[in-house]
Design a protein around this motif. Structure first.
Motif, mmCIF file in Angstrom:
data_model
loop_
_atom_site.group_PDB
_atom_site.id
_atom_site.type_symbol
_atom_site.label_atom_id
_atom_site.label_comp_id
_atom_site.label_asym_id
_atom_site.label_seq_id
_atom_site.Cartn_x
_atom_site.Cartn_y
_atom_site.Cartn_z
ATOM 1 N N TRP A 1 0.445 -1.175 0.347
ATOM 2 C CA TRP A 1 -0.111 0.336 0.374
ATOM 3 C C TRP A 1 0.515 1.180 -0.058
ATOM 4 O O TRP A 1 0.443 1.624 -0.475
ATOM 5 N N ILE A 2 2.421 0.701 0.710
ATOM 6 C CA ILE A 2 2.525 2.254 0.103
ATOM 7 C C ILE A 2 4.035 1.622 0.083
ATOM 8 O O ILE A 2 4.798 0.516 0.649
ATOM 9 N N ILE A 3 5.217 2.409 -1.017
ATOM 10 C CA ILE A 3 6.627 2.267 -1.668
ATOM 11 C C ILE A 3 7.478 3.734 -1.308
ATOM 12 O O ILE A 3 6.985 4.593 -1.775
ATOM 13 N N ALA A 4 8.439 3.173 -0.688
ATOM 14 C CA ALA A 4 9.289 4.427 -0.179
ATOM 15 C C ALA A 4 10.616 4.131 -1.087
ATOM 16 O O ALA A 4 10.641 3.318 -0.800
ATOM 17 N N ILE A 5 10.706 4.808 -1.731
ATOM 18 C CA ILE A 5 12.425 5.035 -2.124
ATOM 19 C C ILE A 5 12.779 5.448 -1.572
ATOM 20 O O ILE A 5 13.730 6.633 -0.913
ATOM 21 N N LEU A 6 14.477 4.585 -1.036
ATOM 22 C CA LEU A 6 15.820 5.390 -0.492
ATOM 23 C C LEU A 6 16.569 5.975 -0.742
ATOM 24 O O LEU A 6 17.569 6.445 -0.543
ATOM 25 N N ASN A 7 16.395 6.292 -2.658
ATOM 26 C CA ASN A 7 17.681 7.050 -2.687
ATOM 27 C C ASN A 7 17.044 7.200 -4.850
ATOM 28 O O ASN A 7 15.825 6.977 -4.938
ATOM 29 N N ASP A 8 16.827 7.369 -5.110
ATOM 30 C CA ASP A 8 17.364 8.203 -6.970
ATOM 31 C C ASP A 8 17.378 6.787 -7.245
ATOM 32 O O ASP A 8 18.347 5.715 -6.844
ATOM 33 N N ASN B 1 -6.339 6.339 -5.420
ATOM 34 C CA ASN B 1 -6.599 7.254 -4.707
ATOM 35 C C ASN B 1 -5.062 7.091 -4.102
ATOM 36 O O ASN B 1 -4.179 6.842 -3.222
ATOM 37 N N LEU B 2 -4.439 6.892 -5.144
ATOM 38 C CA LEU B 2 -2.943 7.081 -4.881
ATOM 39 C C LEU B 2 -2.255 8.352 -5.179
ATOM 40 O O LEU B 2 -2.383 9.602 -5.818
ATOM 41 N N ARG B 3 -1.178 8.442 -3.627
ATOM 42 C CA ARG B 3 -0.636 9.961 -3.243
ATOM 43 C C ARG B 3 0.758 9.833 -3.844
ATOM 44 O O ARG B 3 1.493 8.804 -3.640
ATOM 45 N N VAL B 4 1.501 10.869 -4.508
ATOM 46 C CA VAL B 4 2.730 10.874 -4.477
ATOM 47 C C VAL B 4 3.168 12.277 -4.077
ATOM 48 O O VAL B 4 2.788 12.796 -3.985
ATOM 49 N N LYS C 1 0.353 4.924 -1.487
ATOM 50 C CA LYS C 1 1.370 5.947 -1.492
ATOM 51 C C LYS C 1 2.417 5.834 -1.935
ATOM 52 O O LYS C 1 3.074 4.375 -1.344
ATOM 53 N N ILE C 2 2.903 6.616 -3.377
ATOM 54 C CA ILE C 2 4.133 6.518 -3.305
ATOM 55 C C ILE C 2 5.160 7.828 -2.258
ATOM 56 O O ILE C 2 4.848 8.874 -2.953
ATOM 57 N N ALA C 3 6.167 7.174 -1.699
ATOM 58 C CA ALA C 3 7.125 8.925 -0.942
ATOM 59 C C ALA C 3 8.361 8.499 -2.054
ATOM 60 O O ALA C 3 9.277 7.353 -1.501
#
Length: 174
Positions: free
Chosen positions: A59-66, A121-124, A92-94
């Motif tokens: 449900w949430i995807i967070a990237i740690l770098n480029d 309902n995707l939030r960037v 959510k894409i964080a």
């Protein structure tokens, strides 16, 4: 009496050790599959990002770098806020790191030729998508801390009418 003291000390040791172990029990070992309904996915490469945004992702995807992906990416699947069965549909894409007070401490860039949004309902939030974004689902939200360095287009009137664009889009909006 010595046996009682030994039993008491042994009980205290077990209690202390079991109390110390509870925090580790909540972590999901890397070798076990994660529960897509409740887990967040923290990624640092193209393959992990592509898997995380898929229908069996999180449900949430967070990237740690480029992160750079050299192919079109589709964000698909229905997910609920924090994985709660009765939660609102949300994803959510964080594109950022944050401190303990939820202040953004670093922003990252997701480079992709085309990102197609099929999840409702995707939030960037907090960073830059470098590439074109096509929204096919209702409720897309580009947070004020996010940028699309490319064009933003909507597949239908409902997707456009329900979108909330608070961030910056450098290209065209259709």
């Amino acid at each position: 009496m010595k046996w009682f003291r030994g039993l008491l000390v042994g009980g205290l040791v077990i209690a202390v050790l079991s109390g110390c172990g509870t925090k580790e029990e909540t972590a999901v070992p890397a070798t076990e599959p994660t529960d897509a309904a409740t887990s967040a996915s923290i990624v640092n490469d193209a393959a992990a990002f592509t898997n995380a945004v898929g229908e069996k992702g999180t449900w949430i995807i967070a990237i740690l770098n480029d992160v750079a992906v050299d192919q079109e990416v589709v964000v698909a699947g229905e997910f609920r806020d924090k994985g709660a069965a009765d939660g609102e549909i949300y994803r959510k894409i964080a594109l950022y790191a944050q401190d303990a007070d939820h202040n953004i401490t670093a922003s990252y860039t997701l480079t992709v030729p085309k990102l197609t949004v099929k999840s409702e309902n995707l939030r960037v939030q907090g960073g830059t998508i470098q590439g074109d974004v096509v929204v096919e689902a209702a409720g897309f939200h580009l947070h004020e801390t996010a940028t699309i360095d490319g064009s933003l287009s909507f597949a239908n009137d409902n997707a456009k009418a329900t979108a909330k664009i608070d961030g910056n889009v450098t290209g065209t909006q259709e």
